[in-house]
Motif scaffolding. Structure first.
Motif, PDB file in Angstrom:
ATOM      1  N   MET A 100       0.837  -1.207   0.000  1.00 32.01           N
ATOM      2  CA  MET A 100       0.000   0.000   0.000  1.00 32.01           C
ATOM      3  C   MET A 100       0.872   1.257   0.000  1.00 32.01           C
ATOM      4  SD  MET A 100      -2.925   1.213   2.674  1.00 32.01           S
ATOM      5  CE  MET A 100      -4.007  -0.173   2.392  1.00 32.01           C
ATOM      6  N   SER A 101       0.527   2.212  -0.853  1.00 39.83           N
ATOM      7  CA  SER A 101       1.366   3.405  -0.954  1.00 39.83           C
ATOM      8  C   SER A 101       1.325   4.207   0.343  1.00 39.83           C
ATOM      9  CB  SER A 101       0.908   4.256  -2.145  1.00 39.83           C
ATOM     10  OG  SER A 101       0.535   5.545  -1.741  1.00 39.83           O
ATOM     11  N   LYS A 102       2.487   4.665   0.768  1.00 40.90           N
ATOM     12  CA  LYS A 102       2.594   5.382   2.023  1.00 40.90           C
ATOM     13  C   LYS A 102       2.171   6.838   1.824  1.00 40.90           C
ATOM     14  CE  LYS A 102       4.861   1.957   4.190  1.00 40.90           C
ATOM     15  NZ  LYS A 102       4.184   0.781   3.629  1.00 40.90           N
ATOM     16  N   TRP A 103       1.558   7.386   2.859  1.00 43.07           N
ATOM     17  CA  TRP A 103       1.056   8.761   2.775  1.00 43.07           C
ATOM     18  C   TRP A 103       2.134   9.754   2.383  1.00 43.07           C
ATOM     19  CZ3 TRP A 103       3.412  12.471   5.543  1.00 43.07           C
ATOM     20  CH2 TRP A 103       4.222  12.048   6.600  1.00 43.07           C
ATOM     21  N   TYR A 104       3.403   9.518   2.839  1.00 43.36           N
ATOM     22  CA  TYR A 104       4.439  10.542   2.659  1.00 43.36           C
ATOM     23  C   TYR A 104       4.978  10.622   1.249  1.00 43.36           C
ATOM     24  CZ  TYR A 104       7.091   6.364   3.980  1.00 43.36           C
ATOM     25  OH  TYR A 104       7.568   5.092   4.070  1.00 43.36           O
ATOM     26  N   ILE A 105       4.556   9.692   0.391  1.00 42.19           N
ATOM     27  CA  ILE A 105       4.994   9.746  -1.005  1.00 42.19           C
ATOM     28  C   ILE A 105       4.156  10.745  -1.799  1.00 42.19           C
ATOM     29  CG2 ILE A 105       5.268   8.356  -3.113  1.00 42.19           C
ATOM     30  CD1 ILE A 105       5.933   6.003  -1.336  1.00 42.19           C
ATOM     31  N   GLU A 106       2.934  10.964  -1.320  1.00 42.81           N
ATOM     32  CA  GLU A 106       2.032  11.878  -2.023  1.00 42.81           C
ATOM     33  C   GLU A 106       2.505  13.330  -1.906  1.00 42.81           C
ATOM     34  OE1 GLU A 106      -0.503  10.373  -3.543  1.00 42.81           O
ATOM     35  OE2 GLU A 106       0.279   8.511  -2.684  1.00 42.81           O
ATOM     36  N   LYS A 107       2.062  14.132  -2.858  1.00 44.60           N
ATOM     37  CA  LYS A 107       2.268  15.570  -2.737  1.00 44.60           C
ATOM     38  C   LYS A 107       0.903  16.193  -2.480  1.00 44.60           C
ATOM     39  CE  LYS A 107       3.684  19.670  -5.285  1.00 44.60           C
ATOM     40  NZ  LYS A 107       3.802  20.238  -6.639  1.00 44.60           N
ATOM     41  N   GLY A 108       0.773  16.898  -1.363  1.00 45.18           N
ATOM     42  CA  GLY A 108      -0.537  17.435  -0.997  1.00 45.18           C
ATOM     43  C   GLY A 108      -0.661  18.920  -1.270  1.00 45.18           C
ATOM     44  N   GLU A 109      -1.626  19.533  -0.621  1.00 47.52           N
ATOM     45  CA  GLU A 109      -1.853  20.978  -0.749  1.00 47.52           C
ATOM     46  C   GLU A 109      -0.607  21.756  -0.327  1.00 47.52           C
ATOM     47  OE1 GLU A 109      -4.609  22.956  -1.665  1.00 47.52           O
ATOM     48  OE2 GLU A 109      -5.141  21.035  -2.607  1.00 47.52           O
ATOM     49  N   GLN A 110      -0.273  22.801  -1.065  1.00 49.82           N
ATOM     50  CA  GLN A 110       0.926  23.612  -0.776  1.00 49.82           C
ATOM     51  C   GLN A 110       2.160  22.713  -0.692  1.00 49.82           C
ATOM     52  OE1 GLN A 110       0.009  26.739  -0.843  1.00 49.82           O
ATOM     53  NE2 GLN A 110      -2.169  26.469  -0.406  1.00 49.82           N
ATOM     54  N   GLY A 111       2.116  21.653  -1.487  1.00 50.25           N
ATOM     55  CA  GLY A 111       3.131  20.606  -1.370  1.00 50.25           C
ATOM     56  C   GLY A 111       4.532  21.039  -1.775  1.00 50.25           C
TER      57      GLY A 111
END
Lengths: 338, 338
Positions: free
Chosen positions: B1-12
């Motif tokens: 499962m992809s880890k949350w910290y790999i994503e780029k979020g708001e104001q990333g």
């Protein structure tokens, strides 16, 4: 026409180039330092006529030094085509330059004639043969100052005899980095040779590139001097290769080579000193097979990104930062396309 | 499962992640420091049962801290999933960890329950909503220690009230390099927030990454605290962007970014300190559009090449040089494939 220094010659992993320089003077004229402008012009014209009238005349350009833009003259000195002093010489001095820049004849430098032949790699006898052929041809139409007992007469007594200076340009990163070069230099001087940094004044060894040359011109034949220089060069080459092979096995040294390559491929600003330092590492990596780069590409950059050569290519004297930008760009272009 | 910290979020480009941490204690038991091993086991089991019996039970693994290899525990601390102190905790302490590592519940750390929710980018309200949902669910089966006047009871009085610590992890290279961060830090503390280096103990700001968090938990609602932190975060983000846009126009600063990228793509050995320094430059280059790298790749590396995380991946405690080699290799692989 492709320039000689782009080629990779014999022992080309370590020997960048070979140079033969013959000093000659014409009997009828005093040495250049005793000549006025008119006298120097006459000497230069006399030699020019001798070359122009010969079978090789078409291969040469005749350049009056005062007509040459300063940046171009300095660039020629950087490429070792002329001496740094000659780059600043005045009226009456001239240069005969072969189209592929492998032969240059300085007229009215320290002597009337300074004939210089350069070849890639270790090619002492080949370079001498070329120089000898041109010298013989000039000898047919000029009267050289020559004495049966002390050979060719030259302004500086250290050149009397063969008046030949033979030299090889060596890249010795491993011997330098391991501190073995100083011991070697002491041995070399006992063998009638001298070694000194080939780039930069005083600083000694920018890019770990050295010039090894014969010192003795009296009481020795050209062939013996060449044989001696050639044999010692081969010994140094073997020594450098062995030390380098050990050095690159050390992880931190291998790391330095790869980092140097990474920086050369990406920097946006680069001073010449830094370039020479990084280029030396990358050249060692290429020479020892851990970087897949044609060594000629490194050789070419070492010639083309020197300060005056950049100025000459741009046709103006640039500010250091503008030059650092152009240097970084040239380096990136070369290394990102190999 | 992809880890949350790999994503780029708001104001990333500037906000790496958001974290909400709620401290809770169960009324029937003393605080963990007053409990013996048996008591801590009971508390941990009670919370475990409450989660396991709920709708989210399947999403969590239950890990007894003494069963966890030390390198894995330290790696979790590096990834901010648990506190450094908790990594060394003994019998009775346990961790409930969501499969995507976005939620972790430390059992018998300083308080009985430390519920933590992490999200990529700036997502304070979303992260709080998730934390609040889990908290409400636990509240249904556990009796929280709660006082109408002073809110949730916690071992440390600084957490009394909402017992919520909200924080954002910010990458502030331009404010750091231009020296503006210290002035900003003084202002921030007057606004009831605190800013400190997110990586490394004491040294403060490895990789120019900081954690900005609320300090006040008494006399303020969760929503008001989140609104305050969110507004100030956005102001800092705007400030960083403006200063960075100016900074990268300076040729020597732009040069540093490209060199950093060149070194990351080529080095064979790399310490974590050097990696963080170079990664910061490259992340700024990617964030400001002068390097064509997905910023998530940099985020991921910042997490995966930390010392204990490398040890954990290799399943053993490596010598620093071996780790530096693996780190350099991981970094090269990522950046040479973007």
């Amino acid at each position: 026409m492709s320039k000689w220094y782009i080629e990779k010659g014999e022992q080309g992993d370590i020997v960048l180039s070979t140079r033969i320089r013959l000093a000659r003077n014409i009997e009828e004229y005093p040495f250049p330092s005793k000549l006025d402008i008119e006298g120097r012009r006459k000497v230069s014209k006399t030699v020019h006529d001798a070359v122009a009238g010969s079978s090789i005349g078409r291969d040469f350009s005749y350049i009056e030094m005062t007509s040459l833009p300063r940046s171009q003259a300095l660039s020629m000195a950087e490429r070792h085509l002329i001496s740094p002093e000659f780059a600043c010489s005045g009226e009456g001095s001239a240069l005969l330059l072969a189209n592929d820049e492998s032969v240059s004849i300085m007229l009215c430098e320290e002597d009337h004639i300074r004939l210089q032949v350069m070849k890639a790699g270790l090619a002492l006898h080949e370079a001498f043969d070329t120089a000898d052929r041109i010298d013989t041809m000039l000898d047919n139409s000029l009267h050289y100052a020559f004495n049966e007992r002390i050979g060719y007469l030259t302004q500086c007594p250290t050149n009397l005899g063969t008046a030949m200076r033979a030299s090889v340009m060596l890249h010795l990163p491993a011997l330098t980095k391991t501190g073995r070069l100083s011991a070697l230099a002491a041995t070399i001087s006992k063998l009638g040779l001298t070694i000194r940094g080939a780039y930069g004044e005083g600083s000694g060894s920018k890019g770990d590139i050295y010039q090894l040359s014969n010192q003795i011109t009296l009481g020795i034949t050209e062939q013996a001097a060449l044989d001696n220089l050639s044999a010692i060069t081969l010994q140094i080459v073997t020594h450098e290769r062995a030390v380098a092979a050990e050095l690159i096995k050390i992880p931190s040294e291998e790391d330095k080579i790869f980092r140097a390559y990474g920086i050369l491929k990406s920097a946006r600003l680069m001073s010449n000193d830094e370039f020479m330092e990084l280029a030396s590492l990358v050249r060692m990596g290429a020479a020892r097979g851990i970087l897949d780069i044609p060594i000629e590409k490194v050789n070419e950059l070492i010639v083309t990104v020197q300060p005056a050569t950049i100025n000459a290519a741009q046709g103006k004297s640039l500010e250091p930062q503008a030059r650092d930008q152009i240097r970084a760009q040239s380096v990136r272009e070369v290394f990102n396309n190999v």
